[in-house]
Design an enzyme around this catalytic site. Structure first.
Site, PDB file in Angstrom:
ATOM      1  N   GLU A  18     -11.545   1.323 -10.864  1.00  0.00           N
ATOM      2  CA  GLU A  18     -11.179   0.357 -11.905  1.00  0.00           C
ATOM      3  C   GLU A  18     -11.996   0.486 -13.194  1.00  0.00           C
ATOM      4  OE1 GLU A  18     -11.622  -0.435  -8.680  1.00  0.00           O
ATOM      5  OE2 GLU A  18      -9.523  -0.791  -8.132  1.00  0.00           O
ATOM      6  N   GLU A  46       0.825  -1.213   0.000  1.00  0.00           N
ATOM      7  CA  GLU A  46       0.000   0.000   0.000  1.00  0.00           C
ATOM      8  C   GLU A  46       0.853   1.254   0.000  1.00  0.00           C
ATOM      9  OE1 GLU A  46      -3.056   0.144  -0.581  1.00  0.00           O
ATOM     10  OE2 GLU A  46      -4.101  -1.624   0.178  1.00  0.00           O
ATOM     11  N   ARG A  95       0.958   3.815  -3.245  1.00  0.00           N
ATOM     12  CA  ARG A  95       0.315   5.119  -2.995  1.00  0.00           C
ATOM     13  C   ARG A  95       1.326   6.241  -2.755  1.00  0.00           C
ATOM     14  NH1 ARG A  95      -5.507   4.214  -0.326  1.00  0.00           N
ATOM     15  NH2 ARG A  95      -5.747   1.980  -0.665  1.00  0.00           N
ATOM     16  N   ASP A 107      -5.453  -9.486  -8.227  1.00  0.00           N
ATOM     17  CA  ASP A 107      -5.571  -8.551  -9.359  1.00  0.00           C
ATOM     18  C   ASP A 107      -4.280  -8.020  -9.966  1.00  0.00           C
ATOM     19  OD1 ASP A 107      -5.147  -7.158  -6.993  1.00  0.00           O
ATOM     20  OD2 ASP A 107      -6.860  -5.810  -7.190  1.00  0.00           O
TER      21      ASP A 107
HETATM   22  C1  DMJ Z   1      -6.101   1.046  -5.209  1.00  0.00           C
HETATM   23  O1  DMJ Z   1      -5.425   1.282  -4.041  1.00  0.00           O
HETATM   24  C2  DMJ Z   1      -5.248   0.339  -6.200  1.00  0.00           C
HETATM   25  O2  DMJ Z   1      -5.825   0.454  -7.457  1.00  0.00           O
HETATM   26  C3  DMJ Z   1      -5.070  -1.101  -5.866  1.00  0.00           C
HETATM   27  O3  DMJ Z   1      -4.269  -1.771  -6.793  1.00  0.00           O
HETATM   28  C4  DMJ Z   1      -6.391  -1.766  -5.790  1.00  0.00           C
HETATM   29  N1  DMJ Z   1      -7.309  -1.080  -4.943  1.00  0.00           N
HETATM   30  C5  DMJ Z   1      -7.379   0.342  -4.921  1.00  0.00           C
HETATM   31  C6  DMJ Z   1      -8.486   0.950  -5.727  1.00  0.00           C
HETATM   32  O4  DMJ Z   1      -9.641   0.274  -5.768  1.00  0.00           O
END
Ligand code: DMJ
Length: 653
Positions: free
Chosen positions: A554, A286, A290, A418
């Protein structure tokens, strides 16, 4: 040959190859080129000089381009033959020839895609120059108001931009006066365009999205400046990492939207207040996507060294996560003490988390010159590459001690799976298409998804991507998170991976749009189940506990890719509809935007009192770019977006 007319000005010129024509008549004396030249008039000499100049320019600029493209195609041919020869295989075996054809086709397809894309860009630019922006006839449909709104109506019926937001949007400042030099700083070698220049050409819809961003930003500024997350209903804040998460995560969005004043304020905070020496455990994935991702982007887009310095500091503090002996990192680390460990809730790391740090660490190596960052994450990728998989698909948990996947782990393209697939493709692209191993894993995984996870719903036959529980039993469940895949597939197709990837992208993105469109609020739930029973009435099933919406990006992310790469206007219409639904159901007066509890309840969707930082870093950025008429703004040829929407430069060298 010169036809004498008596008036020099009307002489005709015939240019033959050599002097054959001229010398054909018997008895005529062979003449030197200098004598011929001297007999020409000034006008004739000027015309010949002009033609020679044009010819030289063509030779210098056009022939190498044609040669380069043809030789790229041929290189594929030659290198494959070389490999085949080394392996002592049949040089012109049928299988090889088929593969050669495929490689050539892929290369040609990629060149075609790029040409089409560039043409679209030129056409869009021409159109933008000669037409007024967003003519009213192109307005997308507004979600129907069924008159069902009850509680919360006052909140929901906010206009798209209130007066304050409009005023704020008007302060988009062109690069002038004391800022002029900043904008032109060469420090970020990779900056491809003037950060604030493109913002001068915003369309009306982009301005509405900038106003939404400013509404969110100003609420954050007012109620939680310098803290991690805003709670828009209670107008308070909370900490997760303790590093000004929303502020830092927004940096490059602010830059891309051309908000000079906000950028300067945020930069000042980063310079004077951002401190990574905090006694707090943070999640490696995270904080990488970010915070590190945003600092890197901000550095590339602005050229300001402060972002690079902070990125290097953070990168060093994350390195203890890799001291595991298995090549698989721990999920958490204390930023001050450097103590790294597995998550509190169990022994394993998430597969997507350990495989979604590579773009950022690789970029960090490039800007710092320190190879250790790239090397360490490359080892993780190569280790995961070496593990056994199910048709290229991976279980969602991996152990940092043993380095192995959890036995019978669920296989999904949703949560915890994902971005493993996303970064396979993007690592290959970021490396200038050198790290072929990841492209091959990606192509195998997409084929695996089609074989094991893709199904169609009843009665509308919507294509969706389900899950394999315990790695075996199929569940028709799709997280909203899966909707990133449409954009990634489209990007792969743009880079030559085939039209079938684009077809898959289009169908999946259509389904993702339907998860919004079919809900009363026109907002998607967090999780959707798909009806597969013959004779079913509704394609979508939303369980009460899955009906929330977290302002996720997304679907609009995929709309951006598909619009840019196909030029189909419907993707903009869908994006505008989604944006309006966010405006209607999630906007809080003076409080930014809030996640909601129930997308099926128009009257009372209920607020979760949380504005996720990815709403600013991703959702609004992708929407803004979706409505940009200039595809050079964060071009897919120059940048690859990390998993949190932060663009990082592609290395073509
Ligand atoms: C974001 O923090 C990033 O896109 C992550 O890869 C997946 N989840 C959230 C957004 O939904």
């Amino acid at each position: 040959m010169i036809g004498q007319t008596g008036r020099k000005d009307f002489s005709a010129i015939t240019l033959g190859f050599g002097s054959e024509d001229y010398n054909n008549s018997k008895g005529r004396r062979r003449q030197s080129p200098i004598r011929v030249w001297n007999r020409l008039s000034r006008l004739q000499r000027s015309i010949i000089c002009l033609m020679l100049a044009v010819g030289t320019i063509c030779a210098v600029y056009i022939i190498p381009v044609i040669y380069r493209d043809l030789s790229t195609v041929d290189d594929l041919d030659i290198s494959r033959r070389r490999i085949t020869k080394d392996n002592d295989h049949d040089l012109f075996g049928i299988k090889d020839r088929i593969q050669l054809d495929k490689d050539k086709q892929a290369k040609l397809q990629e060149l075609k895609n790029k040409a089409r894309f560039q043409l679209q860009g030129i056409m869009a630019q021409v159109k933008a120059d000669i037409q007024p922006k967003d003519p009213p006839g192109l307005e997308a449909p507004v979600p129907p108001d069924t008159g069902d709104n009850q509680e919360g109506q006052d909140v929901l019926q906010q206009p798209i931009a209130d007066e304050d937001d409009k005023k704020a949007a008007e302060q988009i400042i062109p690069p002038v006066d004391e800022h002029e030099n900043d904008a032109k700083q060469p420090a970020a070698k990779t900056a491809r365009y003037d950060l604030f220049e493109a913002a001068k050409h915003q369309t009306e819809k982009q301005k509405a999205i900038v106003a939404a961003f400013l509404h969110a930003w100003n609420a954050y500024k007012k109620h939680s400046w310098g803290h991690d997350e805003l709670h828009p209903i209670s107008k308070t804040h909370s900490e997760w990492f303790g590093v000004g998460l929303t502020l830092v995560d927004s940096l490059d969005t602010i830059a891309i939207m051309g908000l000079r004043q906000e950028f300067d304020e945020a930069k000042e905070w980063v310079k004077t207040k951002l401190n990574f020496n905090v006694n707090r455990d943070v999640n490696l994935f995270e904080i990488t996507i970010r915070i590190l991702g945003s600092l890197l982007s901000a550095y590339h887009l602005s050229g300001e060294d402060i972002f690079k310095e902070k990125a290097i500091d953070l990168g060093n503090r994350l390195m203890p996560c890799f001291n595991t002996g298995s090549k698989v990192p721990y999920s958490d680390v204390n930023l001050a003490s450097g103590r790294a460990h597995a998550p509190r809730w169990g022994p394993d790391s998430s597969t997507s988390e350990v495989t979604t740090i590579q773009l950022e660490f690789r970029d960090l190596s490039r800007i710092s010159g320190e190879k250790k960052f790239e090397d360490i994450v490359h080892e993780v990728s190569m280790h995961v590459h070496s593990l056994p998989k199910t048709s290229g698909l991976v279980p969602i948990f991996i152990n940092a001690q043993s380095g192995n996947f959890r036995q019978s782990g669920t296989i999904t393209v949703g949560a915890r799976g994902d971005s493993y697939y996303e970064y396979l493709l993007k690592q290959w692209i970021q490396s200038g298409k050198k790290l072929d191993v990841f492209k091959e894993d990606y192509v195998e995984a997409i084929a695996g998804m089609k074989e094991k996870l893709v199904r169609r719903s009843e009665p509308s036959k919507l294509l969706f991507v389900g899950e394999l529980l315990s790695g075996r039993s199929f569940s028709p469940k799709m997280d909203h998170l899966v909707c990133f895949l449409g954009g990634t597939l489209a990007l792969g197709s743009y880079y030559g991976l085939g039209e079938d990837h684009m077809d898959f992208a289009k169908e999946l993105t259509h389904t993702c749009y339907q998860t919004y469109n079919k809900m009363p609020t026109k907002l998607s739930p967090e999780i959707t189940y798909f009806n597969m029973a013959p004779g079913a009435q509704d394609d979508l099933i939303v369980k009460p506990l899955d009906a929330h919406n977290l302002l996720r990006p997304e679907t609009v992310e995929s709309l951006l890719y598909l619009h840019r790469l196909t030029g189909d206007k419907k993707y903009r219409e869908w994006g505008w509809q989604i944006f309006q639904a966010f405006e209607k159901y999630t906007k809080i007066p003076d409080g930014g935007y809030s996640s909601i509890n129930n997308v099926k309840n128009m009257g009372s969707p209920g607020f979760k009192d949380k504005m996720e930082s990815f709403f600013l870093s991703e959702t609004l950025k992708y929407l803004y770019l979706l409505f940009s008429d200039d595809p050079k703004v964060i071009s897919f040829d120059d940048y690859v977006f990390n998993s949190e929407g932060h663009p990082l430069p592609i290395n073509w060298t």
